[in-house]
Every structure is written in structure tokens, then in C-alpha cells.
Design an enzyme around this catalytic site. Sequence first.
Site, short mmCIF file in Angstrom:
data_model
loop_
_atom_site.label_atom_id
_atom_site.label_comp_id
_atom_site.label_asym_id
_atom_site.label_seq_id
_atom_site.Cartn_x
_atom_site.Cartn_y
_atom_site.Cartn_z
N SER A 118 0.83 5.21 -3.16
CA SER A 118 -0.43 5.11 -2.54
C SER A 118 -1.50 4.18 -3.01
CB SER A 118 -0.46 6.78 -2.33
OG SER A 118 -2.05 6.44 -1.41
N ASP B 11 -1.06 -7.97 -9.71
CA ASP B 11 -1.28 -9.88 -9.42
C ASP B 11 -2.80 -10.97 -10.81
OD1 ASP B 11 0.57 -8.98 -7.72
OD2 ASP B 11 -0.89 -8.95 -5.67
N LYS C 179 4.56 3.29 -0.38
CA LYS C 179 3.57 3.65 1.25
C LYS C 179 2.58 2.87 0.91
CE LYS C 179 0.47 7.29 2.26
NZ LYS C 179 -0.68 6.14 2.61
#
Length: 445
Positions: free
Chosen positions: A297, A308, A322
Amino acid sequence: MKFAELARSAALVTAVALIPATTAGLAQVDARAGPEFASLFAAYQRIKASYVEPVEDDVLIRGAIDGMLAALDPHSAYLDGSDLQRLETMIDGNYSGLGLSVVLEDGAVKVISPFRGSPAEDAGMKAGDYITHLDGELIYGGDLDEAVARMRGPAGSAIRLTIFRPGRDEPFDVSVTRGVIELEPVTHELMPGNIGHIMVNEFSRDVGSDVLASWDALKQQASGRLSGLVLDMRSNPGGSLDEAVALSDLFLDDGRIVSQRGRARGESVVYEAETVFRGDIAEGVPIVVLIDAGSASASEIVAGALQDHRRAVIMGDRSFGKGSVQSLLPLGRDSALKLTTARYYTPAGHSVQEGGIKPDIAVPQLSDPDLAKRSRFTMRESDLRGHLINELKLEDSALETDKREDPRFTKTAEELKDEGIEDFQLHYALETLRRTSPNAVAARR
């Protein structure tokens, strides 16, 4: 804590990120659902009239609500009474108990992770353990809240847990003495070579500020400039979406952190850097982020953002996977729905649902003597019954790990222990930072 305050809090519940619902409206009942409602009411009447024992209305209504939510996904649930109290204690940050994050899986109480430094961790409990008995009494097929309530109790009292550990042939008993669980969401230590090690154990209130304070403390302790940072989010089950954004913002000075997309108006939101903290507090310092199958999460939001943006090297094991957001929707003064309302996406548009965050450098935890056996039973989001399907509809083969032997990772747990290495993943991250010049690891574009 009043319910209104609770609903406004972004709080930790096992592997769940909660956000307050500010724009949710009541959906109109589809006229085509009329026959289904008639069937539901007919079943209610038959049970009331014919069941072998009298049944109270609140029991039947609660069962109907639980049944509706169970048909959705593993993270949607109805909260009242003890459930909301449990959420409140997690927000407040302390309670008396064992220090375990658990879920109910097919009737069994399964350990997501023990909290660092908790009585459960000290007793040797591990992520993936199944608790079958409490003080010799079978709890399989029972209620999770009842099991959790029994595991809590006065500090200093003991409880005997019967554990089934995947990879072991026989169950075994563990005696755990309850303690006051002071949840420390963030801890830190200065490692040799002026490398900081910040452990983020959960995403409860003020985690972003706590990491900033740890960074400042490490700079004070260091003899000179810090040469690297290990941001450790292993076995971190998640928590507040807002705090995940705040933590990411500490190490980013531009660009998107995460986006969420939902069906209801107001559930599609983009979170950008420079909205919580200004600048990159560790500019020029190489960062390694450690994750594992217990990182879920909010942990995945941070790892995905730093990956990224090429701000950190992600190391360890593939994360839990998740990629959904749960909103707390009040139903009254003392009850609410914890409902999945959106999926979230990394800055590059990648959904971590099912697939998780794939590390840049896969490093097994060789310090675990049961690694080979336990790896066959590791649970992730994709293993939960009724989980949301990734929109790309990933095949299981796409999630399989490379089984080829890596010559870097051949030592046994016993050999590492003889060398004084108790945490191989952390050791490997530190050695990587020591071998690498500051400009070579995760340089900013």
C-alpha cells in the site's frame, strides 16, 4: 477520539490505506435490483420465522452487510464497535498486546508482519505464520476481532499461541508475554561509513515529519557529510496515503508522486511533489529503498515514486501488490464502511495492483534459515481471494521470480551468522552504497 475525528484521519489498519470520504454520495438503487431485494427480504422473513433459535435483527442485518462487502474485495469491510476502537488505538499509537498485524484468510488468522521490537517479534514470529490456537483453544473458522481481542490484554500477562509455519512439518507453540506496544513509525541509526538507515515501520500520523527529524538527527550524528541513505520499508503494511505522499515529497523536488482513479466524482486525484515539503532534503545523496513481500500500500506508493523518478535504487523482494485506496464512509455516529473506491498509479502510470513493485536489484533475505521453504508460501495481494484484478490482466507467469541461481547469493544463513551478518538485505544495501560514488546511484535526471 470522536468518530468525526476518526473519519478525518488517514490511519493504519494492517495493509490498508484509508482516506476520508469527502465527496461520496448515496447511490440510487437500480430499479432492476428490485427482485434481488425481494429475495433478500424473503430470506430475512424465513430465517426470522423458521430458524431453530430466535435471531436478533441486528445479527441478520450485520450478516447481510458483511456478505455484500465480502462479494467485493478483501479490503472492503463494515466497521463498528470493536472495529472502530481497534482503528482508534492504532491512530493513538499504543495498546497492550503482542504487536502483530494480522488478516483472516480462508478462516485462518495469518500474520502479515510482527511490529519491529514487539513481543511477537522477540518471540520469533514471522510474516506468513498461521495462528491456529490460543492457549490451546482452536480459533480456526472464528471471528478475527474476537481473536485479536483475546491476543490483547494487560502488559506482563502471557498467552500461548500454536503456530503453523509454511515450510515446517509440524505446528509448534510459542509463549508470548504481552507488552505495551508503543508504535514507533520511524526509527533510525547511523551505520559505518556515514550511511543513514531510516526504518519506516508504518504510515500513521506525522510519518513524513518523523522521517525529516530522523534525517536531521543523522546529519548531527555523522562525522561529516552523509554519504548514503537506506530507506527501509520492509514488512511495512502501509497506512496513510497523505503520509506516503509527504514522505515521497521529502526526496523529490518536482513531478508527480502518485495518482488515484476512481469511479465516483472526486475520487480521481493527482498528488504532486513540492506540496508538502520544499526541495529534496537529501540532494546529491544516493538512496537505496529496501522492500519485501510485506511492503504494501503506502510503502509501494513511496517505492514506486522514487523508482520512477530515478531518485532511488529499489532493492529486496517484489512487494505485496496492493494498489487500491480505501475510503472511510460514515454510516452513522458509530459505524462506517471501509470501501475500496479507487486504484492508485505510480508517476509512470504503472498500477501496482497484483504485480507490486519490482526491485531494481532483487536481493533475497539469505539470513532467514527458512528462506527456501517459506518462499513457496509467500502471500501477496494476488493470492487473496476476491482481489481486484490488475487492469492489464497480468498472467501468473509474469509475476514469477527468476529461479536461476545467482552466484552473489549462495551463502547459507549459518555462514552469514558466522560472519556476523544478521540481516543480509541490509548488509547488501550498505555495501552497495559504500562501493558506489555518490553520483552513480540513482542520479537525478
